[in-house]
Write a protein that holds these residues in place. Structure first.
Motif, mmCIF file in Angstrom:
data_model
loop_
_atom_site.group_PDB
_atom_site.id
_atom_site.type_symbol
_atom_site.label_atom_id
_atom_site.label_comp_id
_atom_site.label_asym_id
_atom_site.label_seq_id
_atom_site.Cartn_x
_atom_site.Cartn_y
_atom_site.Cartn_z
ATOM 1 N N THR A 250 1.007 -1.068 -0.017
ATOM 2 C CA THR A 250 0.084 0.037 0.029
ATOM 3 C C THR A 250 0.756 1.187 0.088
ATOM 4 O O THR A 250 1.889 1.151 0.161
ATOM 5 C CB THR A 250 -0.854 0.043 1.205
ATOM 6 O OG1 THR A 250 0.011 0.174 2.467
ATOM 7 C CG2 THR A 250 -1.662 -1.259 1.348
ATOM 8 N N ARG A 251 0.262 2.373 -0.454
ATOM 9 C CA ARG A 251 1.286 3.603 -0.423
ATOM 10 C C ARG A 251 1.675 4.030 1.010
ATOM 11 O O ARG A 251 2.747 4.364 1.185
ATOM 12 C CB ARG A 251 0.077 4.522 -1.001
ATOM 13 C CG ARG A 251 0.956 6.184 -0.863
ATOM 14 C CD ARG A 251 0.237 7.120 -1.646
ATOM 15 N NE ARG A 251 0.312 7.052 -3.353
ATOM 16 C CZ ARG A 251 1.153 7.493 -3.965
ATOM 17 N NH1 ARG A 251 2.282 7.871 -3.458
ATOM 18 N NH2 ARG A 251 1.118 7.314 -5.287
ATOM 19 N N PHE A 294 4.985 4.244 -8.153
ATOM 20 C CA PHE A 294 3.769 4.611 -7.344
ATOM 21 C C PHE A 294 3.295 6.193 -7.612
ATOM 22 O O PHE A 294 2.173 6.452 -7.831
ATOM 23 C CB PHE A 294 3.727 4.325 -5.949
ATOM 24 C CG PHE A 294 3.281 3.191 -5.256
ATOM 25 C CD1 PHE A 294 2.188 2.993 -4.668
ATOM 26 C CD2 PHE A 294 3.983 1.959 -5.756
ATOM 27 C CE1 PHE A 294 1.621 1.637 -4.252
ATOM 28 C CE2 PHE A 294 3.491 0.648 -5.425
ATOM 29 C CZ PHE A 294 2.223 0.700 -4.626
ATOM 30 N N ASP A 295 4.069 6.933 -7.587
ATOM 31 C CA ASP A 295 4.035 8.326 -8.027
ATOM 32 C C ASP A 295 3.660 8.783 -9.362
ATOM 33 O O ASP A 295 2.575 9.263 -9.733
ATOM 34 C CB ASP A 295 5.131 9.432 -7.577
ATOM 35 C CG ASP A 295 5.493 9.228 -6.139
ATOM 36 O OD1 ASP A 295 5.006 8.862 -5.199
ATOM 37 O OD2 ASP A 295 6.761 9.633 -5.808
ATOM 38 N N ASP A 298 0.182 7.078 -9.862
ATOM 39 C CA ASP A 298 -0.810 7.352 -8.745
ATOM 40 C C ASP A 298 -1.424 6.242 -8.188
ATOM 41 O O ASP A 298 -2.602 6.082 -8.157
ATOM 42 C CB ASP A 298 -1.943 8.305 -9.329
ATOM 43 C CG ASP A 298 -2.633 8.845 -8.212
ATOM 44 O OD1 ASP A 298 -2.176 9.037 -6.891
ATOM 45 O OD2 ASP A 298 -4.077 9.096 -8.411
ATOM 46 N N GLN A 300 -2.298 3.304 -5.450
ATOM 47 C CA GLN A 300 -2.321 3.103 -4.128
ATOM 48 C C GLN A 300 -2.334 1.749 -3.392
ATOM 49 O O GLN A 300 -1.897 1.887 -2.176
ATOM 50 C CB GLN A 300 -4.031 3.529 -3.740
ATOM 51 C CG GLN A 300 -4.464 4.912 -4.156
ATOM 52 C CD GLN A 300 -3.709 6.190 -3.744
ATOM 53 O OE1 GLN A 300 -3.469 6.002 -2.524
ATOM 54 N NE2 GLN A 300 -2.971 6.951 -4.647
ATOM 55 N N ALA A 301 -2.311 0.963 -4.428
ATOM 56 C CA ALA A 301 -1.893 -0.654 -3.715
ATOM 57 C C ALA A 301 -1.546 -1.409 -5.061
ATOM 58 O O ALA A 301 -1.869 -0.878 -6.319
ATOM 59 C CB ALA A 301 -3.132 -1.036 -3.223
#
Length: 513
Positions: A250-251, A294-295, A298, A300-301
């Motif tokens: 997860t983030r 992730f960035d 975007d 989240q998981a």
């Protein structure tokens, strides 16, 4: 016993032998680690028999001229000798060995590749970044079923990161970016020091490298994101050991892991529970790349998968062994894309293969491997006509050399491009010299066969049956045609007279009867 003029990867399996009860194997020569998987095909499901992994750190062994330093070569060859012992007895037709980012970047690597093949006992394919992405996707998504069909797969390796969006088992968007745990660690944490500022810089640099795919990937969308490779799995294990997550990356758990790594302050103090000791030296760089992914997207998981390139190699190999070769599909797709005259291509292909059958024994050519190359070349020899007729063989070569041909190694693609280039016009020996030495004689001989097949069908007469026989003579070929046939085909006679001159420049004597 005669030796095939084809390289060892073209050598046939021992007659009647499946070797080790039908085992298949894949070796992934990554920039951080070398992996080997040995398995048995159990009705489409892989029964894993053996796994080996060694942290060779090949990517860290490149000097400023992109040549392998001696210590890196020593580590790599020692590992391959150990792998080679396990692979001994498995026919090369049932083994695939893939070199990735570091071997793609390696300069003047022919001597090392030859030594590596000798140590392993099997040939090495250098695959493109896009082909690596395709195989990773195949390995990760195999057997997932139809649930959540749109899939994003991310594989963070030692020297490159592959990002693929597909639908069920079919990849649709594929990118390979020069981001990896080894190179990123070398760039931002070379002295071992880890600070918050350095981690922010490393994370931002990863996102900048991925900026070009943000919009198209986000627009395409996905139902599930899956991370593969040691970097992703290592980060996930640290999160699991700390109780920050259950099954997903997860983030929130990622941010906690980044903070934990910064608090460690130095690579030497990264001794987190759940993280293998050999992964600690490259953990900081890999974690920054994961954060950048992730960035950029975007996320989240992310789910994780223990499958990756090596499983994809095995599934692809099983397809080849059961006549589901993705390379043939790639050739067919390219022929359609460039509007190839299929009937004419089929006529040329048929007589090229007929000629091969007549000389394969005398020239010691492996019929299966040589036949594949000759068949693909015949089907694609005219794709350059989509650009222009003048010099279309050179246009064809350029397209084949630079296209993304799924299933083809970089060497396979170069062989096909050169064979197509040489199917007409002046015979350029310099083109042959650009090939690996072990392939030159083979491609020279196959090009002679293809040239004659194209020449015999210059009239493009539908379903023309050419009554010819090819014989190998000392120093060349003898083409025998039915008596009177050339009298009825004067253009072919003139073309053959010119071909005698062209092949002579390549060191082949052609006699026409």
């Amino acid at each position: 016993m005669t030796r095939s003029v084809l390289p060892r990867n073209a050598a046939p399996s021992p007659s009647g032998s499946e070797g080790h009860s039908g085992e298949v194997a894949a070796v992934d020569l990554g920039s951080n680690s070398f992996h080997m998987l040995v398995a048995h095909d159990n009705g489409g499901h892989l029964q894993v028999l053996d796994r080996l992994r060694e942290p060779v750190r090949l990517g860290a062994g490149l000097d400023e001229r992109r040549r392998l330093i001696p210590s890196a070569q020593t580590r790599a060859l020692a590992c391959l000798e150990r792998f080679g012992q396990r692979l001994r007895g498995i026919p090369s037709s049932r083994v695939r060995v893939a070199g990735t980012n570091t071997l793609r970047r390696l300069q003047d690597g022919a001597a090392f590749i030859a030594a590596a093949e000798l140590a392993l006992g099997h040939p090495i394919e250098i695959i493109s970044g896009v082909e690596e992405a395709r195989l990773v996707y195949q390995g990760v998504t195999h057997g997932l079923g139809a649930a959540r069909p749109r899939r994003l797969v991310v594989d963070i390796g030692g020297g490159s990161t592959e990002l693929i969006i597909g639908r069920e088992s079919e990849p649709r968007m594929m990118e390979s970016v020069s981001l990896g745990c080894v190179v990123h660690t070398q760039r931002f944490f070379a002295d071992g020091l880890i600070t918050a500022a350095r981690m922010r810089e490393a994370r931002l640099a990863a996102r900048v490298e991925l900026e070009f795919l943000e919009r198209p990937y986000r627009s395409a969308g996905w139902d599930m994101a899956i991370g593969a490779s040691g970097t992703v799995r290592g980060a996930w294990r640290v999160m699991m050991a700390r109780g920050w997550t259950d099954e997903l990356i997860t983030r929130g758990a990622l941010e906690q892991t980044l903070a934990l790594t910064v608090r460690a302050g130095h690579i030497a103090r990264i001794d987190f529970e759940g993280l293998r000791e050999d992964r600690r030296p490259v953990f900081a760089g890999g974690l920054a790349v994961l954060a950048g992914v992730f960035d950029s997207l975007d996320l989240q998981a992310m789910e994780t998968s223990e499958h990756a390139l090596r499983e994809g190699l095995v599934y692809d190999l099983l397809g080849r062994l059961s006549d589901r070769d993705v390379r043939s599909r790639s050739v067919a797709a390219m022929a359609e894309r460039y509007g190839v005259d299929r009937r004419h291509a089929a006529d040329v292909e048929a007589d090229a293969l007929k000629g091969l059958d007549q000389v394969a024994g005398s020239w010691r050519l492996d019929r299966r491997i040589a036949g594949q190359l000759l068949s693909w070349a015949a089907r694609l020899h005219e794709i350059g006509l989509a650009i222009a007729h003048d010099g279309y063989h050179r246009h064809s070569e350029y397209i084949l050399h630079n296209a993304d041909l799924f299933g083809f190694s970089m060497t396979d693609q170069k062989l096909l491009a050169v064979l197509v280039r040489l199917h007409r016009g002046k015979f350029s020996p310099a083109v042959i010299e650009e090939l690996p030495a072990v392939w030159r004689e083979t491609i020279l001989r196959l090009s002679a066969i293809l040239r004659l097949a194209v020449l015999l069908h210059r009239s493009r007469e539908p379903e023309l049956k050419v009554p010819f026989k090819l014989h190998v003579t000392r120093g060349g070929l003898q083409l025998q045609l039915r008596r009177g046939w050339l009298d009825r085909h004067p253009l072919t006679r003139a073309d053959l007279e010119q071909e005698v001159v062209q092949l002579r420049s390549a060191g082949l004597r052609l006699r026409v009867l």
